[in-house]
Motif scaffolding. Sequence first.
Motif, PDB file in Angstrom:
ATOM      1  N   HIS A  24      10.982  -0.278 -12.062  1.00  0.00           N
ATOM      2  CA  HIS A  24      10.664  -0.891 -10.761  1.00  0.00           C
ATOM      3  C   HIS A  24      11.355  -0.105  -9.704  1.00  0.00           C
ATOM      4  O   HIS A  24      12.323   0.589  -9.902  1.00  0.00           O
ATOM      5  CB  HIS A  24      11.255  -2.235 -10.589  1.00  0.00           C
ATOM      6  N   GLN A  25      10.872   0.216  -8.833  1.00  0.00           N
ATOM      7  CA  GLN A  25      11.237   1.111  -7.560  1.00  0.00           C
ATOM      8  C   GLN A  25      11.731   0.102  -6.198  1.00  0.00           C
ATOM      9  O   GLN A  25      11.228  -0.980  -6.331  1.00  0.00           O
ATOM     10  CB  GLN A  25      10.116   2.020  -7.049  1.00  0.00           C
ATOM     11  N   SER A  26      12.502   0.633  -5.474  1.00  0.00           N
ATOM     12  CA  SER A  26      12.990   0.145  -4.384  1.00  0.00           C
ATOM     13  C   SER A  26      12.119   0.145  -3.301  1.00  0.00           C
ATOM     14  O   SER A  26      12.089  -0.754  -2.340  1.00  0.00           O
ATOM     15  CB  SER A  26      14.319   0.626  -3.911  1.00  0.00           C
ATOM     16  N   GLU A  27      10.978   0.944  -3.055  1.00  0.00           N
ATOM     17  CA  GLU A  27       9.974   0.944  -2.171  1.00  0.00           C
ATOM     18  C   GLU A  27       8.580   0.889  -2.896  1.00  0.00           C
ATOM     19  O   GLU A  27       8.306   1.181  -4.053  1.00  0.00           O
ATOM     20  CB  GLU A  27      10.187   2.211  -1.237  1.00  0.00           C
ATOM     21  N   PRO A  28       7.544   0.429  -1.901  1.00  0.00           N
ATOM     22  CA  PRO A  28       6.228   0.301  -2.375  1.00  0.00           C
ATOM     23  C   PRO A  28       5.714   1.663  -2.941  1.00  0.00           C
ATOM     24  O   PRO A  28       6.301   2.790  -2.526  1.00  0.00           O
ATOM     25  CB  PRO A  28       5.366  -0.091  -1.222  1.00  0.00           C
ATOM     26  N   VAL A  29       4.891   1.662  -4.228  1.00  0.00           N
ATOM     27  CA  VAL A  29       4.537   2.958  -4.769  1.00  0.00           C
ATOM     28  C   VAL A  29       3.185   3.356  -4.550  1.00  0.00           C
ATOM     29  O   VAL A  29       2.487   4.269  -5.279  1.00  0.00           O
ATOM     30  CB  VAL A  29       4.811   2.979  -6.253  1.00  0.00           C
ATOM     31  N   CYS A  30       2.053   2.355  -3.810  1.00  0.00           N
ATOM     32  CA  CYS A  30       0.806   2.835  -3.835  1.00  0.00           C
ATOM     33  C   CYS A  30       0.377   3.422  -2.629  1.00  0.00           C
ATOM     34  O   CYS A  30      -0.051   3.079  -1.662  1.00  0.00           O
ATOM     35  CB  CYS A  30      -0.135   1.381  -3.515  1.00  0.00           C
ATOM     36  N   TRP A  31       0.791   4.532  -2.743  1.00  0.00           N
ATOM     37  CA  TRP A  31       0.745   5.648  -1.736  1.00  0.00           C
ATOM     38  C   TRP A  31      -0.392   6.125  -1.338  1.00  0.00           C
ATOM     39  O   TRP A  31      -1.044   6.124  -0.263  1.00  0.00           O
ATOM     40  CB  TRP A  31       1.881   6.847  -2.104  1.00  0.00           C
ATOM     41  N   THR A  32      -1.387   6.612  -2.215  1.00  0.00           N
ATOM     42  CA  THR A  32      -2.533   7.029  -2.149  1.00  0.00           C
ATOM     43  C   THR A  32      -3.606   6.008  -1.449  1.00  0.00           C
ATOM     44  O   THR A  32      -4.458   6.042  -0.752  1.00  0.00           O
ATOM     45  CB  THR A  32      -3.124   7.713  -3.506  1.00  0.00           C
ATOM     46  N   LEU A  33      -3.416   4.758  -2.242  1.00  0.00           N
ATOM     47  CA  LEU A  33      -4.294   3.722  -1.830  1.00  0.00           C
ATOM     48  C   LEU A  33      -4.073   3.361  -0.245  1.00  0.00           C
ATOM     49  O   LEU A  33      -4.750   3.074   0.426  1.00  0.00           O
ATOM     50  CB  LEU A  33      -4.075   2.343  -2.507  1.00  0.00           C
TER      51      LEU A  33
END
Length: 555
Positions: free
Chosen positions: A126-135
């Motif tokens: 799990h990351q601290s920030e959202p990971v759907c950058w490209t989307l």
Amino acid sequence: MDALRFLPEEGQIWLGEQRMLLMPLAASAFFRKELIHTLGMKRARGIFMRLGYYSGLTDAELGHKLRGGEEELEESYLAGPQLHALQGHVQAIPVKLEMDLGNGCFYSEFVWKGSFEVDAWQAHGHQSEPVCWTLLGYACAYASQLLGREVQFREVSCRGCGDAECRIIGRLAEEWPDHAAFAEQFREAPLIDELYELQARLATLEEDRVRTPDQDDWAPIGSAPTFLDMLALLDSAAPSDVPVLLLGETGTGKEILAQRLHERSQRARGPFIAVNCAAIPPDLVESELFGVEKGAYTGAVQSRMGRFERADGGTLFLDEVAELSPRAQAALLRALQEHQIERVGGQSVKRVDVRIIAATHTDLMQRVEQGMFRKDLFYRLNAFTLAVPSLRERREDIGPLAEHFLAHFERQYQRRTLGFTDQARAAMAEYPWPGNIRELKNTVERGLILTSHQKHLSEKALFGDSRMPGMERDKGQGLDARGMLTAPTPVTGEADSVHRHIAALIDAGLSLEDIEKEMLLAAQTGSDGNITAAARRLGMTRPAYAYRLKKYGLR
């Protein structure tokens, strides 16, 4: 799904006019990991958001084409999530949509299921920030391009952070308090800007003199081996004063090469004068080249210099030199041998210091044999001959040249586009270009004029509705409602051939039963009596084929 085409035999997949790629998710995860380790999290996020942004701009054009005009704006907007799902990126489920742009109202909310970016992050926890950058970049670009207003989305929850679902909310940019900082992510990273600045400084230091904008604009461009070999020979001849003869088809850029010769010679500070010998009436060629004295003929109301005198101390480029009249050829030979000219109607000779570069698209040796060109002048001009390759011989240069012309015309017409579609690039690569670089330049200008701001230049914009000979392209295989590959669609020529055969059978007076019988027998004969194989050839099941044999009393 008609916009999606598969060409297995050519190793290509197309969505609209853009060529697509299928690649393992693991490869995307590896690439993301490499960028983060190399550039850091912030820069990597910006790169992936810009990647998605460009993809969204492209799909917005396709969504608009698929779903109609302004009255179907909502339908066009909802085509974006469908295209994204078709590409295997994510399933976007609409939650809420309010669209009243006339009153400045826009609100959009989606739930993302099966985000490929969340799956790519699974190994990292799990990351601290959202990971759907490209989307996210895709959603921002698709909405902004389609609606003509800047729209920004935020991923308010993300499975990559341990949330139950990925959810995004979109509003007009000015409604977000941090919209300016968010928009910075769609600009080139500062690291790239710094590299470009350093490259520009190096280029400035390496230049031994400042070039004018026009010279920069039309400098020789190309990396094809045949072109580079010719260019190396041209540069080797530049420092000397030897006459140079450029041979090549029309439109290959011979004047640009002549300018390069001049710029790299010791005469670079002198004038460069170009004249198209074919464009001057035969009775005026001598006065244009060598000048005229007042009263030499009716209409000569004052004395004036010719091209030779204007080029004194520099270079004179004679294009289409084969079109010179016999008298002009004799005078040109004297100018080359004696460095002297005589104005029409003049009584004295003038010394001139001019280097001659001549060019022609015709076979000069053949003209000599036909008695249409002086042999002694030919050998004088033939001291250093260069064959300029046609665009057909340097196809790898078509793309860079097209990009160069597009950038030029974007500045000229003050219009910004998204570049060429992949299908347009493929069409340009296939086209024979009988007019060479000049035709390519005119085609790109036409394409830009017919392309709206922030849109792609399509194949139709470049070449019109009529496809050029040899440019027919297999329509390939699409998908049916179940996502299965359909049968290949025949190209126009194949379809026309089938129609002609059917028309011939009807004209022969054959009935449908007669034709069906003959097809059944032909399939069985071609399959050595194997019923299953014959049925397969006709696209039928074995029982259906056997039934028809029994119906017509055939064995």
